[in-house]
Motif scaffolding. Sequence first.
Motif, PDB file in Angstrom:
ATOM      1  N   GLU A  39       0.883  -1.066  -0.011  1.00 18.03           N
ATOM      2  CA  GLU A  39      -0.179   0.032  -0.187  1.00 18.03           C
ATOM      3  C   GLU A  39       0.808   1.271   0.016  1.00 18.03           C
ATOM      4  OE1 GLU A  39      -3.292   0.435  -0.298  1.00 18.03           O
ATOM      5  OE2 GLU A  39      -3.390  -1.855  -0.826  1.00 18.03           O
ATOM      6  N   TRP A  40       1.910   1.185   1.084  1.00 15.25           N
ATOM      7  CA  TRP A  40       2.865   2.553   0.745  1.00 15.25           C
ATOM      8  C   TRP A  40       3.455   2.522  -0.584  1.00 15.25           C
ATOM      9  CZ3 TRP A  40       5.243   0.632   5.961  1.00 15.25           C
ATOM     10  CH2 TRP A  40       4.415   1.011   6.926  1.00 15.25           C
ATOM     11  N   TYR A  41       3.897   1.523  -1.263  1.00 20.36           N
ATOM     12  CA  TYR A  41       4.544   1.609  -2.557  1.00 20.36           C
ATOM     13  C   TYR A  41       3.532   2.218  -3.624  1.00 20.36           C
ATOM     14  CZ  TYR A  41       6.739   0.791  -6.815  1.00 20.36           C
ATOM     15  OH  TYR A  41       7.371   0.740  -8.028  1.00 20.36           O
ATOM     16  N   ARG A  42       2.418   1.623  -3.359  1.00 20.08           N
ATOM     17  CA  ARG A  42       1.341   2.298  -4.177  1.00 20.08           C
ATOM     18  C   ARG A  42       1.245   3.710  -3.980  1.00 20.08           C
ATOM     19  NH1 ARG A  42      -1.753  -2.723  -2.955  1.00 20.08           N
ATOM     20  NH2 ARG A  42      -1.133  -4.191  -4.805  1.00 20.08           N
ATOM     21  N   MET A  43       1.115   4.280  -2.775  1.00 13.96           N
ATOM     22  CA  MET A  43       1.098   5.691  -2.513  1.00 13.96           C
ATOM     23  C   MET A  43       1.920   6.471  -2.957  1.00 13.96           C
ATOM     24  SD  MET A  43      -1.056   5.581   1.252  1.00 13.96           S
ATOM     25  CE  MET A  43       0.271   5.145   2.036  1.00 13.96           C
ATOM     26  N   LEU A  44       3.212   5.800  -2.869  1.00 13.65           N
ATOM     27  CA  LEU A  44       4.400   6.844  -3.144  1.00 13.65           C
ATOM     28  C   LEU A  44       5.020   6.804  -4.541  1.00 13.65           C
ATOM     29  CD1 LEU A  44       6.240   5.630   0.276  1.00 13.65           C
ATOM     30  CD2 LEU A  44       5.247   7.905  -0.282  1.00 13.65           C
ATOM     31  N   CYS A  45       4.662   5.542  -5.150  1.00 12.93           N
ATOM     32  CA  CYS A  45       5.439   5.414  -6.426  1.00 12.93           C
ATOM     33  C   CYS A  45       5.190   6.582  -7.577  1.00 12.93           C
ATOM     34  CB  CYS A  45       4.888   4.114  -7.318  1.00 12.93           C
ATOM     35  SG  CYS A  45       3.170   4.018  -7.577  1.00 12.93           S
ATOM     36  N   GLU A  46       4.143   7.399  -7.322  1.00 13.22           N
ATOM     37  CA  GLU A  46       3.980   8.370  -7.896  1.00 13.22           C
ATOM     38  C   GLU A  46       4.603   9.838  -7.792  1.00 13.22           C
ATOM     39  OE1 GLU A  46      -0.366   9.099  -8.695  1.00 13.22           O
ATOM     40  OE2 GLU A  46      -0.819   7.036  -9.242  1.00 13.22           O
ATOM     41  N   LYS A  47       5.255   9.945  -6.698  1.00  9.31           N
ATOM     42  CA  LYS A  47       6.040  10.808  -5.958  1.00  9.31           C
ATOM     43  C   LYS A  47       7.298  11.133  -6.971  1.00  9.31           C
ATOM     44  CE  LYS A  47       3.115  11.501  -2.626  1.00  9.31           C
ATOM     45  NZ  LYS A  47       1.894  12.337  -2.784  1.00  9.31           N
ATOM     46  N   TYR A 103      13.336  -0.397   3.427  1.00  2.97           N
ATOM     47  CA  TYR A 103      12.786  -1.636   2.718  1.00  2.97           C
ATOM     48  C   TYR A 103      12.216  -1.393   1.139  1.00  2.97           C
ATOM     49  CZ  TYR A 103      13.272  -3.916   7.101  1.00  2.97           C
ATOM     50  OH  TYR A 103      13.773  -4.287   8.420  1.00  2.97           O
ATOM     51  N   GLN A 104      12.605  -2.269   0.211  1.00  4.08           N
ATOM     52  CA  GLN A 104      11.874  -2.337  -1.080  1.00  4.08           C
ATOM     53  C   GLN A 104      11.065  -3.722  -1.048  1.00  4.08           C
ATOM     54  OE1 GLN A 104      14.879  -1.917  -3.872  1.00  4.08           O
ATOM     55  NE2 GLN A 104      14.561   0.016  -4.116  1.00  4.08           N
ATOM     56  N   VAL A 105       9.819  -3.451  -1.709  1.00  2.81           N
ATOM     57  CA  VAL A 105       9.295  -4.844  -2.046  1.00  2.81           C
ATOM     58  C   VAL A 105       9.766  -5.556  -3.276  1.00  2.81           C
ATOM     59  CG1 VAL A 105       6.913  -5.715  -2.814  1.00  2.81           C
ATOM     60  CG2 VAL A 105       7.172  -3.878  -1.392  1.00  2.81           C
ATOM     61  N   ASN A 106      10.134  -6.765  -3.039  1.00  3.18           N
ATOM     62  CA  ASN A 106      10.664  -7.695  -4.308  1.00  3.18           C
ATOM     63  C   ASN A 106       9.746  -8.257  -4.992  1.00  3.18           C
ATOM     64  OD1 ASN A 106      12.165  -9.150  -5.902  1.00  3.18           O
ATOM     65  ND2 ASN A 106      13.452 -10.001  -4.363  1.00  3.18           N
ATOM     66  N   PHE A 107       9.152  -7.124  -6.108  1.00  4.50           N
ATOM     67  CA  PHE A 107       8.092  -7.558  -6.907  1.00  4.50           C
ATOM     68  C   PHE A 107       8.275  -8.762  -7.502  1.00  4.50           C
ATOM     69  CE2 PHE A 107       6.992  -3.313  -6.222  1.00  4.50           C
ATOM     70  CZ  PHE A 107       5.888  -3.196  -5.578  1.00  4.50           C
ATOM     71  N   ASP A 108       9.314  -9.047  -8.165  1.00  2.80           N
ATOM     72  CA  ASP A 108       9.855 -10.105  -9.152  1.00  2.80           C
ATOM     73  C   ASP A 108       9.647 -11.364  -8.318  1.00  2.80           C
ATOM     74  OD1 ASP A 108      10.296  -8.689 -11.188  1.00  2.80           O
ATOM     75  OD2 ASP A 108      12.586  -8.373 -10.854  1.00  2.80           O
ATOM     76  N   LYS A 109       9.968 -11.571  -6.828  1.00  4.50           N
ATOM     77  CA  LYS A 109      10.097 -12.884  -5.980  1.00  4.50           C
ATOM     78  C   LYS A 109       8.711 -13.054  -5.809  1.00  4.50           C
ATOM     79  CE  LYS A 109      11.618 -15.819  -3.093  1.00  4.50           C
ATOM     80  NZ  LYS A 109      11.836 -17.151  -3.348  1.00  4.50           N
ATOM     81  N   LEU A 110       7.817 -12.079  -5.310  1.00  4.05           N
ATOM     82  CA  LEU A 110       6.737 -12.130  -4.989  1.00  4.05           C
ATOM     83  C   LEU A 110       5.675 -12.691  -5.913  1.00  4.05           C
ATOM     84  CD1 LEU A 110       4.628 -11.653  -2.683  1.00  4.05           C
ATOM     85  CD2 LEU A 110       4.125  -9.178  -3.450  1.00  4.05           C
ATOM     86  N   PHE A 111       5.640 -11.953  -7.086  1.00  3.67           N
ATOM     87  CA  PHE A 111       4.852 -12.492  -8.114  1.00  3.67           C
ATOM     88  C   PHE A 111       5.309 -13.869  -8.583  1.00  3.67           C
ATOM     89  CE2 PHE A 111       3.868  -7.884  -8.698  1.00  3.67           C
ATOM     90  CZ  PHE A 111       2.837  -7.825  -8.191  1.00  3.67           C
TER      91      PHE A 111
END
Length: 125
Positions: A39-47, A103-111
Motif C-alpha cells: 500500500e505504501w508503495y502504491r501511494m508513493l510510486c507517483e512521487k 525496505y523495498q518490495v521485491n515484486f519479482d520474487k513475490l509474483f
Amino acid sequence: MNKESINNNIISKHIVIREDYIFLTGDYISAAILNQYMEWYRMLCEKDWFDGWIRRETKSLVKDLLGIVREDQIVDGLKLLVNLEYLISEETVGLRYDSAIGYQVNFDKLFDDKKKAGLLFSTAD
C-alpha cells in the motif's frame, strides 16, 4: 454538531490481511506487514522523490496496523519477509540513512512465488 456532520468527519481505517500473503508467508502478521508495504508503495510510486525505499519506524508500523501487533512481532515479521526475499533491506545492500531501516518490495520474487503457487490470477494481483 449533528449526526451527519459527525459521520462525515470520521476517517475509516482498516488493515488488510490477504489470504495469498498468509499462504506465502505462513504468518498473518507478516502478511499484514507485506500488504502495508504494498500500500505504501502504491501511494508513493507517483512521487518524484520516491526512490523505491520505504523507511518507517517500527512504532509507526504498529500504528498503521492499528495496534494489532507489538513492535517485537513487527521486527520478527520484517525479518521473515527479508528471509523469504519478499522485502529487500537497505542493510542487505549496504545502505543505511538513519534509525529507520528502508525496505523495498521485491515484486519479482513475490509474483514469481504467487505464480508457482497458482495464486496469480490477474495483473492486478
